[in-house]
Motif scaffolding. Sequence first.
Motif, short mmCIF file in Angstrom:
data_model
loop_
_atom_site.label_atom_id
_atom_site.label_comp_id
_atom_site.label_asym_id
_atom_site.label_seq_id
_atom_site.Cartn_x
_atom_site.Cartn_y
_atom_site.Cartn_z
N ASP A 193 0.83 -1.20 0.00
CA ASP A 193 0.00 0.00 0.00
C ASP A 193 0.86 1.25 0.00
O ASP A 193 0.54 2.24 -0.65
N ALA B 23 0.92 4.20 -2.79
CA ALA B 23 0.70 5.60 -2.44
C ALA B 23 1.85 6.46 -2.97
O ALA B 23 1.63 7.54 -3.53
N THR C 244 1.53 6.75 -6.73
CA THR C 244 0.41 7.64 -7.07
C THR C 244 0.86 9.09 -6.93
O THR C 244 0.56 9.92 -7.79
N THR C 245 1.61 9.40 -5.87
CA THR C 245 2.12 10.76 -5.67
C THR C 245 3.02 11.16 -6.82
O THR C 245 2.93 12.28 -7.35
#
Length: 127
Positions: free
Chosen positions: A4, A8, A11-12
Amino acid sequence: MLTDTQRAELTTKLTAEKTLLEEELAKLGTRNPSNPSDWVANKPAGEEFGADHTDNADIFELEQQNNATLNELEGRLNNVLRALEKMSAGTYGVCEVSGSEIEVERLYANPAARTCKAHMGDEHSLA
Ligand SMILES: [Zn+2]
């Protein structure tokens, strides 16, 4: 399998790249109102075609360069958007050629990668 935290972080990175590419694209062109994934190059500022053929050739060359840059940026942006869509759909990190998991270090080097290392050479021929 990506954790996860990795998801994340990637995605950033993708979101930051999206912002950057959209800023660059906005300098060179405008978004096609009827097709938001298509960008149209601006005419070089203050330059108009006139009677001077040398100037016309220069303007034409400048437009060609703008178009080439715009198309390259547009392609990168569409890859980033595709990756973000996959992220929300839960299909991110899977090679589009073989269906194997894309190497984590490859994703960190290029979060918008569409293939695993073995199929890097096929990426340009994907639709
Ligand atoms: Zn593959």
